[in-house]
Design an enzyme around this catalytic site. Structure first.
Site, mmCIF file in Angstrom:
data_model
loop_
_atom_site.group_PDB
_atom_site.id
_atom_site.type_symbol
_atom_site.label_atom_id
_atom_site.label_comp_id
_atom_site.label_asym_id
_atom_site.label_seq_id
_atom_site.Cartn_x
_atom_site.Cartn_y
_atom_site.Cartn_z
ATOM 1 N N LEU A 188 0.820 -1.218 0.000
ATOM 2 C CA LEU A 188 0.000 0.000 0.000
ATOM 3 C C LEU A 188 0.854 1.269 0.000
ATOM 4 C CD1 LEU A 188 -2.869 -1.109 2.434
ATOM 5 C CD2 LEU A 188 -2.940 -0.999 -0.066
ATOM 6 N N GLU B 188 7.199 -0.717 -8.692
ATOM 7 C CA GLU B 188 7.147 0.730 -8.921
ATOM 8 C C GLU B 188 7.161 0.881 -10.438
ATOM 9 O OE1 GLU B 188 6.980 3.328 -6.898
ATOM 10 O OE2 GLU B 188 7.085 2.241 -4.998
ATOM 11 N N THR C 137 7.270 -5.965 -18.735
ATOM 12 C CA THR C 137 6.789 -4.850 -19.556
ATOM 13 C C THR C 137 7.482 -4.846 -20.915
ATOM 14 O OG1 THR C 137 6.804 -2.426 -19.755
ATOM 15 C CG2 THR C 137 8.503 -3.392 -18.384
ATOM 16 N N ASP C 138 6.786 -4.339 -21.929
ATOM 17 C CA ASP C 138 7.427 -4.196 -23.244
ATOM 18 C C ASP C 138 8.539 -3.142 -23.210
ATOM 19 O OD1 ASP C 138 5.792 -1.970 -22.975
ATOM 20 O OD2 ASP C 138 4.833 -2.155 -24.931
ATOM 21 N N GLU C 139 8.577 -2.347 -22.153
ATOM 22 C CA GLU C 139 9.590 -1.284 -22.084
ATOM 23 C C GLU C 139 11.012 -1.837 -21.956
ATOM 24 O OE1 GLU C 139 8.830 2.340 -19.954
ATOM 25 O OE2 GLU C 139 6.694 1.881 -19.800
ATOM 26 N N TYR D 143 13.275 2.866 -14.657
ATOM 27 C CA TYR D 143 12.163 1.923 -14.492
ATOM 28 C C TYR D 143 12.363 0.684 -15.360
ATOM 29 C CZ TYR D 143 7.746 -0.309 -15.682
ATOM 30 O OH TYR D 143 6.785 -1.244 -15.952
ATOM 31 N N LYS E 266 13.085 -3.380 -14.405
ATOM 32 C CA LYS E 266 12.239 -4.502 -14.829
ATOM 33 C C LYS E 266 13.049 -5.524 -15.636
ATOM 34 C CE LYS E 266 8.308 -4.984 -14.323
ATOM 35 N NZ LYS E 266 7.592 -5.716 -13.234
ATOM 36 N N PRO F 207 -1.944 17.958 -19.679
ATOM 37 C CA PRO F 207 -0.544 18.071 -20.084
ATOM 38 C C PRO F 207 -0.113 16.916 -20.989
ATOM 39 C CG PRO F 207 -0.690 17.295 -17.815
ATOM 40 C CD PRO F 207 -2.088 17.546 -18.272
ATOM 41 N N VAL F 208 0.365 17.264 -22.179
ATOM 42 C CA VAL F 208 0.810 16.258 -23.146
ATOM 43 C C VAL F 208 2.286 16.505 -23.461
ATOM 44 C CG1 VAL F 208 0.497 15.365 -25.493
ATOM 45 C CG2 VAL F 208 -1.502 16.054 -24.141
ATOM 46 N N TYR F 209 3.105 15.459 -23.324
ATOM 47 C CA TYR F 209 4.552 15.599 -23.577
ATOM 48 C C TYR F 209 4.846 15.892 -25.049
ATOM 49 C CZ TYR F 209 6.106 13.822 -19.012
ATOM 50 O OH TYR F 209 6.374 13.661 -17.683
#
Length: 288
Positions: A12, A61, A102-104, A130, A134, A185-187
């Site tokens: 949590l 995370e 993750t695909d990252e 990040y 992973k 907000p858009v990068y």
């Protein structure tokens, strides 16, 4: 699977919310344990008491922006937490340990090559703390499979969306802000492309892998549903009857991956999985 008993383990953090479990808390086949997977003593105690057959590690995370500002917590939870779980599985014995990745871990693809997709053979090439954390966890899982003969599997999924999503991620943030007439907000120019998958389709894929997937294998899970960030934001604005004037372009994220796209041929061929939720339906359910 009415015969299954499920233990949900969560420490949590800021992103955890007990309200999302309200519908299952009274189910006798479900129990919740507040525990940090980096807590070796607590984790071993849980395994000692419960002796799980299958462990699925969703715990991570996962917010890239936060990983750029504070990498340490990502390394702790995503790598050392994975190691504690793997050690517990070795010590107490399990039928399968499944790592939700993750695909990252594959890095990114160029926008001008729509013919390119990530396959399970794509080399790992990380862009952020990040994704590096992973990828490290994936390598550790594979090493435990080889060295200790632990029965493992890994799934690498594209971007998820759906209910209960913490509003720091693109889709829930845009919905929440648009509802409150706040800036969206858009990068950069919003041209970064992601492959979106409804969360229940992802869970169905994991369920298939832990029951029928081959030990030691990696499965890519994706929807062939690529969309530019700006198009998703405009879609949400339209669904909510808001003005596109709310869209605000902000300085791009450092090391921002351009395009993710997964080839899900293997999981389709081996396990018969295909996504069931069209984006138009999934985004409506998510907004509702």
């Amino acid at each position: 699977h009415p015969e299954d008993e499920i233990i949900c383990v969560d420490c949590l953090t800021y992103a955890g919310n007990m309200e999302t479990l309200a519908s299952v808390m009274d189910n006798p086949k479900f129990q919740f344990e507040k525990l940090d997977i980096t807590d070796r003593e607590g984790t071993y105690g849980l395994f000692e008491r419960e002796h799980p057959d299958i462990v699925v590690n969703f715990a991570a995370e996962s917010h890239v922006d936060r990983s750029i500002e504070n990498p340490e917590i990502f390394l702790k939870t995503n790598i050392l937490g994975t190691q504690v779980l793997l050690d517990a599985c070795r010590k107490y014995g399990i039928k399968r340990y499944h790592q939700v990745s993750t695909d990252e871990v594959y890095g990114d693809l160029p926008l001008d090559r729509p013919d390119l997709f990530f396959t399970e053979e794509t080399p790992i090439h990380t862009s952020s703390p990040y994704s590096a954390s992973k990828a490290s966890a994936d390598l550790l899982v594979q090493a435990y499979g080889r060295t200790y003969k632990l029965p493992i599997s890994i799934s690498r999924c594209s971007n998820n969306y759906g209910p209960y999503h913490f509003p720091e991620k693109l889709i829930p943030l845009m919905i929440a802000n648009a509802l409150n007439d706040k800036p969206l907000p858009v990068y950069g120019e919003g041209i970064n492309v992601r492959d979106w998958l409804y969360v229940e389709d992802h869970c169905a894929a994991i369920d298939l892998i832990i029951r029928n997937g081959k030990e030691g294998e990696v499965y890519n899970v994706g929807g062939h549903n690529e969309m530019r960030n700006i198009d998703i934001v405009k879609l949400i604005v339209k669904h909510l009857g808001k003005s596109e004037d709310l869209i605000t372009f902000v300085t791009d994220r450092a090391g921002h991956d351009m395009r993710y796209a997964i080839d899900p041929t293997k999981i389709h061929h081996d396990l018969g999985w295909l996504p069931q939720t069209k984006f138009e339906d999934g985004i409506q359910k998510t907004i509702d």
